[in-house]
Write a protein that holds these residues in place. Structure first.
Motif, mmCIF file in Angstrom:
data_model
loop_
_atom_site.group_PDB
_atom_site.id
_atom_site.type_symbol
_atom_site.label_atom_id
_atom_site.label_comp_id
_atom_site.label_asym_id
_atom_site.label_seq_id
_atom_site.Cartn_x
_atom_site.Cartn_y
_atom_site.Cartn_z
ATOM 1 N N HIS A 10 35.347 39.062 37.365
ATOM 2 C CA HIS A 10 36.658 39.693 37.163
ATOM 3 C C HIS A 10 37.466 38.945 36.104
ATOM 4 C CE1 HIS A 10 36.201 42.578 40.355
ATOM 5 N NE2 HIS A 10 35.896 41.639 41.215
ATOM 6 N N GLU A 49 42.092 43.277 37.588
ATOM 7 C CA GLU A 49 40.948 42.361 37.490
ATOM 8 C C GLU A 49 41.376 40.921 37.757
ATOM 9 O OE1 GLU A 49 37.755 42.906 37.044
ATOM 10 O OE2 GLU A 49 37.919 45.086 36.863
ATOM 11 N N LYS A 68 44.738 47.593 34.292
ATOM 12 C CA LYS A 68 43.377 47.192 34.671
ATOM 13 C C LYS A 68 43.218 45.677 34.588
ATOM 14 C CE LYS A 68 41.234 51.504 33.058
ATOM 15 N NZ LYS A 68 40.282 52.103 32.087
ATOM 16 N N THR A 80 36.017 39.886 32.763
ATOM 17 C CA THR A 80 36.430 41.251 32.415
ATOM 18 C C THR A 80 37.877 41.271 31.953
ATOM 19 O OG1 THR A 80 34.885 42.161 34.036
ATOM 20 C CG2 THR A 80 36.656 43.601 33.272
ATOM 21 N N SER A 81 38.748 40.560 32.658
ATOM 22 C CA SER A 81 40.161 40.534 32.264
ATOM 23 C C SER A 81 40.327 39.884 30.899
ATOM 24 C CB SER A 81 40.987 39.788 33.310
ATOM 25 O OG SER A 81 40.595 38.430 33.388
#
Length: 897
Positions: free
Chosen positions: A297, A280, A276, A300-301
């Protein structure tokens, strides 16, 4: 001594012997009682204290003042009548413990069995009937507290439900702590025990118990995490718990399958999260490259990376990803710091440039938005100031920069207004300048120049001088007519380039004069005469070049015909010439290539392969960006094309090297019975158990003979235990087959066929020009593939060693076909790359011919170059157009006159 005397002596001694035997019997029968009365009972009482499991160690334990209890197995109601008949059980070995279950029933553990008991020394009311649990409520413990897990406890805790008493020979704190941990059965309690007793009799068992709890807790955490992922609310703390528990269990028991499985499961989840993170990160990079939103993104990463390393700080993929995320984060942060520092220094353009790569994230990152807002506001304010000062050029630049920062409607409107004002200012300036020049030309009696300097202005500027243009029109018509007559008289007939240019200029003056005075028939007749003269001249020039051998002048001729048609569009002779020479023109003036492929191999099967390659190359070249005309070998042409591609199939064959082996194996022909050693062992154990039953029965019989109740009870228990053991072994024996089926196999031979198959395709090609000179080549494009095929044949279905018939004989043509495809693909790629270089070679040839003095040849090469390259404004194409204009007074179609 006579036998009778001996008998009489025995009769005399019989009373004495009887008293001795009775005394000994009474002595032995009194041993348990003496044990229970004289030896104080030492025990460990386990109960639930305020903070969890607790214990006290005690001595002199008595229950209702007795060291005994009564058995109540099978009894559900106890009253005064049957209570006294309940058997008494002394709290001596083999009794190991006594406890009250959750319902309150007292259970006594003797060996591996539990039995219902109640306290002794109780009195019942006449009509009172109680359950065993209710009777147990009347049990009162007494004894001396030796030590306790809770400091300050001096009295025995009440014998409540769930309380357990374990009998020991002597006080044992380690055992007491072990039992307390076992009662609590919690991770914290087991860890506390092991921290106190890292090496003790119960350490190994404690480790196993703790490991089991850790693994269970870890699996529960893993399950909770997976459930949270399914509901899109990942509980990473649960995954961290699973990881820690697996690690702790592995540290306790390095060789533990369950711990290893848990660790692998956690690792698998971390790998999924790593996937994931990569997705991202890739989404962020894609957004960055495409200048779209997607800054979230990266956040999030970054968050996922922190979560992964929070679970396992040493997770290898996480450590790699955290570096990648940090690189991207640092890049953004560096840009933001640079932008903010430039804003502080009032360097707004530099600030915008610093964050230019990340401008699409402005709606997601307030710091980017703040930089852009300040730069935008500054440029708008500057534009407003320049507008107020009528500095239109500066205002346009400021508003353009503002729009480039933030394309708001307000800035766009202001930009358009500033551009309109700038255009108006420039138009007025240019119109004023043109008027000054026109007046100057008029004073010098140069009416044509005076008119054209204002008439040739762009529409927006000519509107400002329309009165001047209208005023000069009558004088211009007369001046243009006079100048055209002079030019026609001087340059007709056309005998060279100077005459050609003179007549063209006359035609231009007459055409413009006709437009201004459309009713003047004289002007129209003179204009048509000029156009006829020019058209005839160009047709004559075209015919000269069309007659050159092998179409060597068709390119120039075609331009002459186009020029002639420009002045007289409907001439039949022009149409006829174009039709007659169109095929030659299509070959000589375009990037024409003839494709010929030859088979140099000796394989008859390869004959069609060369034709396939010709078709493939022709198809491949038709998809290039260049306008290539492909001529196949079978296509008839009146002249040779400009280039020829000659290809060769140098090698094209499959090679098979088979080998055969005979291998040994076995196959099943039947089965037979053999004794089962497991049954034999179980049978021996069962027989031994039966012997133990017989021994115990003999002891019971002896006890019955003496009619001693305690001995009888113990003997009965021994018989029951032995019988239970024998029954269990008997059931186990019944579940085991007495014999086993044994497979009978015989040897046989099967065949292993190994085919080492290889295929080779080697191709070459060269490109030559019309003179046969090689201008590009690739002597060898070689593709080779090797593969081994194994086929097992003559394998019996009953093979006992797992051998099965596998593999099929390879298709050599198919194998060769796969290599053909790879070679053909590489060939087309190489040919396309070489063909892409042809225009540059044509341009170099044009330059060389001009240097060598071959102007016509150079013109043909330049025309071929223009027809071989996409219609775009490049320096090379402009060079070719300029050459044609300078040397031949020709305007390339589509170019400005």
């Amino acid at each position: 001594m006579p036998r009778r005397w001996k008998f009489n002596a025995v009769l005399c001694l019989w009373p004495f012997l009887t008293r001795i035997c009775l005394t000994l019997l009474l002595t032995f029968s009194a041993v348990p009682s003496a044990y229970s009365k004289d030896v104080p009972i030492t025990a460990i009482e386990l109960y639930d204290g305020p903070n969890g499991a607790a214990f006290v160690q005690l001595s002199g334990l008595l229950i209702n003042g007795k060291a005994e209890v009564r058995g109540c197995t099978g009894v559900t109601q106890i009253n005064k009548s049957n209570y006294g008949k309940l058997p008494k059980i002394t709290l001596v070995p083999p009794v190991t413990s006594i406890e009250r279950d959750e319902k309150g029933t007292m259970l006594l553990i003797r060996g591996s069995e539990s039995e219902c008991v109640v306290p002794t020394n109780l009195k019942f009311e006449k009509d009172e009937t109680l359950t065993p649990a209710q009777v147990a409520d009347r049990a009162a413990l007494s004894g001396q507290v030796l030590s306790s897990s809770i400091q300050g406890v001096t009295t025995l805790p009440a014998f409540k439900p769930t309380v357990k008493i374990v009998f020991v020979q002597a006080p044992d704190t380690e055992l007491a702590e072990y039992l307390r941990a076992n009662r609590a059965h919690s991770i914290a309690q087991w860890q506390d025990y092991l921290s106190r007793y890292p090496k003790a009799p119960h350490t190994d068992t404690s480790k196993e118990n703790l490991a089991a709890l850790l693994i269970k807790d870890g699996n529960d955490g893993l399950a909770a995490y997976r459930n949270s992922v399914a509901s899109n609310t990942p509980a990473y703390a649960q995954l961290r718990t699973a990881f820690l528990r697996a690690d702790q269990a592995h540290e306790l028991l390095p060789v533990n399958d369950d711990a290893s499985k848990l660790r692998e499961a956690v690792h698998a989840e971390l790998v999924l999260i790593a996937g994931k993170i990569r997705a991202e990160l890739e989404a962020y990079r894609q957004a960055l490259a495409n200048h779209t939103t997607g800054y979230s993104h990266l956040a999030t990463s970054r968050e996922l990376t922190e979560q992964v390393l929070g679970v396992d700080p040493h997770f290898d993929q996480g450590l790699t990803l955290v570096n990648s995320v940090a690189t991207e984060t640092n890049r953004v942060e560096a840009a933001l710091r640079s932008g903010e520092s430039n804003i502080a220094a009032n360097h707004y353009d530099e600030a915008v440039a610093a964050v230019s790569d990340f401008r699409s994230f402005a709606d997601e990152e307030p710091r980017i938005s703040a930089i852009l807002d300040k730069a935008y506001n500054y440029r708008v304010e500057q534009g407003q100031a320049d507008t107020a000062a009528q500095k239109w050029n500066e205002a346009v630049q400021d508003y353009q920069r503002a729009v480039s920062v933030k394309p708001t409607s307000a800035a766009t409107t202001a930009l358009k207004q500033a551009q309109a004002s700038l255009q108006s200012s420039n138009d007025r300036s240019a119109a004023d300048n043109a008027l000054q020049q026109s007046n100057a030309f008029e004073q010098d009696k140069k009416i044509i120049e005076a008119y054209e300097v204002v008439a040739d202005l762009p529409d927006s500027q000519r509107t400002l001088v329309k009165d001047r243009v209208a005023a000069l029109e009558p004088a211009y018509v007369k001046a243009a007519s006079d100048e055209a007559k002079r030019l026609m008289d001087a340059h007709n007939p056309i005998q060279g380039r100077a005459d050609e240019i003179g007549v063209q200029q006359a035609y231009t003056y007459l055409q413009r004069a006709c437009n201004l005075d459309p009713e003047n028939q004289n002007l129209k007749l003179r204009r048509d005469l000029a156009s006829q003269t020019l058209s005839d001249y160009y047709v004559a020039r075209a015919k000269i070049y069309l007659e050159k051998p092998l179409g060597s002048g068709v390119g120039i001729a075609w331009l002459y015909l186009q020029q002639a048609q420009r002045y007289q569009p409907n001439r039949d002779d022009i149409r006829d010439e174009r039709t007659k020479y169109s095929t030659v023109h299509n070959i000589r003036s375009t990037l024409s290539i003839k494709v010929v492929f030859r088979d140099q191999t000796s394989r008859r099967e390869s004959s069609g392969f060369a034709d396939q390659l010709s078709d493939a190359i022709a198809t491949g070249l038709e998809t290039t960006a260049l306008p290539v005309r492909i001529i196949r070998a079978a296509d008839p042409t009146p002249i040779d094309p400009n280039f020829q591609l000659i290809g060769d199939v140098l090698e094209h064959r499959p090679i098979a090297k088979p080998s055969i082996e005979s291998l040994d194996s076995e196959y099943l022909v039947g089965t037979r019975d053999i004794p089962n050693e497991e049954w034999n062992r179980a049978n021996r154990e069962y027989e031994a158990a039966n012997q133990e039953v017989q021994k115990a029965q003999k002891l019971l019989d002896a006890a019955n003979l003496h009619n001693k109740k305690k001995e009888i009870t113990a003997a009965k228990q021994a018989v029951d235990d032995a019988q239970k053991n024998a029954d269990a072994l008997g059931r186990q024996l019944d579940s085991i087959p007495k014999t086993k089926m044994f497979d009978v196999a015989k040897p046989y031979t099967y065949t292993k066929r190994t085919i080492d198959l290889s295929a080779v395709v080697e191709l070459g090609f060269r490109i030559t020009d019309a003179s046969g000179t090689v201008i590009a080549s690739n002597p060898s494009i070689r593709k080779q593939s090797e593969k081994q095929f194994i086929v097992l044949e003559n394998v019996k279905p009953e093979d006992t060693k797992g051998v099965k018939p596998t593999g099929t004989l390879p298709d050599e043509n198919q194998f060769l076909g796969d290599v053909e495809i790879e070679a053909r693909s590489d060939l087309i790629k190489e040919v396309k790359e070489k063909v892409q270089t042809l225009p540059s070679k044509i341009l170099a040839q044009a330059r060389k011919r001009f240097t060598d003095g071959d102007t016509d040849g150079s013109a043909e090469a330049y025309i071929l170059y223009l027809n071989s390259t996409p219609d775009a404004q490049t320096p090379e194409r402009e060079e070719a157009k300029k050459f044609l204009h300078d040397q031949f007074n020709m305007v390339w179609p589509g170019s400005a006159a």
